[in-house]
Design a protein around this motif. Sequence first.
Motif, short mmCIF file in Angstrom:
data_model
loop_
_atom_site.label_atom_id
_atom_site.label_comp_id
_atom_site.label_asym_id
_atom_site.label_seq_id
_atom_site.Cartn_x
_atom_site.Cartn_y
_atom_site.Cartn_z
N ARG A 28 0.86 -1.19 0.00
CA ARG A 28 0.00 0.00 0.00
C ARG A 28 0.89 1.24 0.00
N VAL A 29 0.58 2.15 -0.91
CA VAL A 29 1.38 3.36 -1.06
C VAL A 29 0.45 4.56 -1.13
N ALA A 30 0.79 5.59 -0.37
CA ALA A 30 0.08 6.86 -0.47
C ALA A 30 1.06 7.89 -1.01
N LEU A 31 0.59 8.69 -1.95
CA LEU A 31 1.38 9.76 -2.53
C LEU A 31 0.66 11.07 -2.21
N VAL A 32 1.29 11.91 -1.39
CA VAL A 32 0.68 13.15 -0.93
C VAL A 32 1.36 14.33 -1.63
N LEU A 33 0.56 15.16 -2.29
CA LEU A 33 1.03 16.39 -2.91
C LEU A 33 0.35 17.53 -2.17
N THR A 34 1.14 18.42 -1.59
CA THR A 34 0.57 19.45 -0.73
C THR A 34 1.48 20.65 -0.65
N GLN A 35 1.08 21.61 0.18
CA GLN A 35 1.91 22.77 0.48
C GLN A 35 2.13 22.81 1.99
N SER A 36 3.31 23.23 2.37
CA SER A 36 3.73 23.14 3.77
C SER A 36 2.85 23.93 4.72
N MET A 44 -3.07 16.19 9.26
CA MET A 44 -2.98 14.84 8.69
C MET A 44 -1.58 14.26 8.90
N ARG A 45 -0.58 15.08 8.67
CA ARG A 45 0.79 14.61 8.84
C ARG A 45 1.04 14.13 10.27
N SER A 46 0.41 14.77 11.24
CA SER A 46 0.62 14.41 12.64
C SER A 46 0.24 12.97 12.93
N PHE A 47 -0.74 12.42 12.22
CA PHE A 47 -1.11 11.03 12.50
C PHE A 47 -0.59 10.03 11.47
N GLY A 100 -8.03 11.56 -3.31
CA GLY A 100 -8.87 12.48 -2.56
C GLY A 100 -8.04 13.49 -1.83
N ASN A 101 -8.66 14.11 -0.87
CA ASN A 101 -7.98 15.14 -0.10
C ASN A 101 -7.81 14.67 1.34
N GLY A 102 -7.35 15.52 2.20
CA GLY A 102 -7.00 15.14 3.55
C GLY A 102 -8.05 14.32 4.27
N GLU A 103 -7.59 13.47 5.16
CA GLU A 103 -8.46 12.65 5.99
C GLU A 103 -8.36 13.11 7.44
N ALA A 104 -9.39 12.83 8.23
CA ALA A 104 -9.48 13.31 9.60
C ALA A 104 -8.92 12.34 10.63
N SER A 105 -8.59 11.12 10.22
CA SER A 105 -8.04 10.15 11.18
C SER A 105 -7.21 9.11 10.44
N LEU A 106 -6.36 8.45 11.18
CA LEU A 106 -5.54 7.38 10.60
C LEU A 106 -6.43 6.26 10.09
N GLU A 107 -7.50 5.94 10.81
CA GLU A 107 -8.40 4.87 10.40
C GLU A 107 -9.05 5.19 9.05
N ARG A 108 -9.49 6.42 8.88
CA ARG A 108 -10.09 6.82 7.59
C ARG A 108 -9.06 6.81 6.47
N PHE A 109 -7.85 7.27 6.79
CA PHE A 109 -6.75 7.27 5.82
C PHE A 109 -6.47 5.84 5.35
N LEU A 110 -6.30 4.93 6.30
CA LEU A 110 -6.03 3.53 5.95
C LEU A 110 -7.21 2.88 5.23
#
Length: 116
Positions: A28-36, A44-47, A100-110
Amino acid sequence: MQKLTEHQVEALIDTGEASAEIRNASSRVALVLTQSWCPDWTFMRSFIEGANDEGLTIFYCEYDREPFFRELMEFKESVLGNSLIPYVRYYADGMLVGDGNGEASLERFLGRFEGV
């Protein structure tokens, strides 16, 4: 988490898709494109940064900090069709399974890898 190299970003822009090297880095791979500066990315990065989930690799690019800022932003918005940040592409076994765009929890992200 692994920061995308300039070469990997160039290949993404040239081909319109993440390279096989990225897509197959793990099951499983996630590719995140964002601005700092984006607060959604900071949250999102925090979790996801500490996710010790076997078989998960996360690549990211904070493109506002890169010399290719304008080129990657235009590619993301026009070719990938998403002007929001953070923008995430999800791959399972080398195949794109969603975006998609940011997720609110690690569970939703996974869960995005399972189409949830």
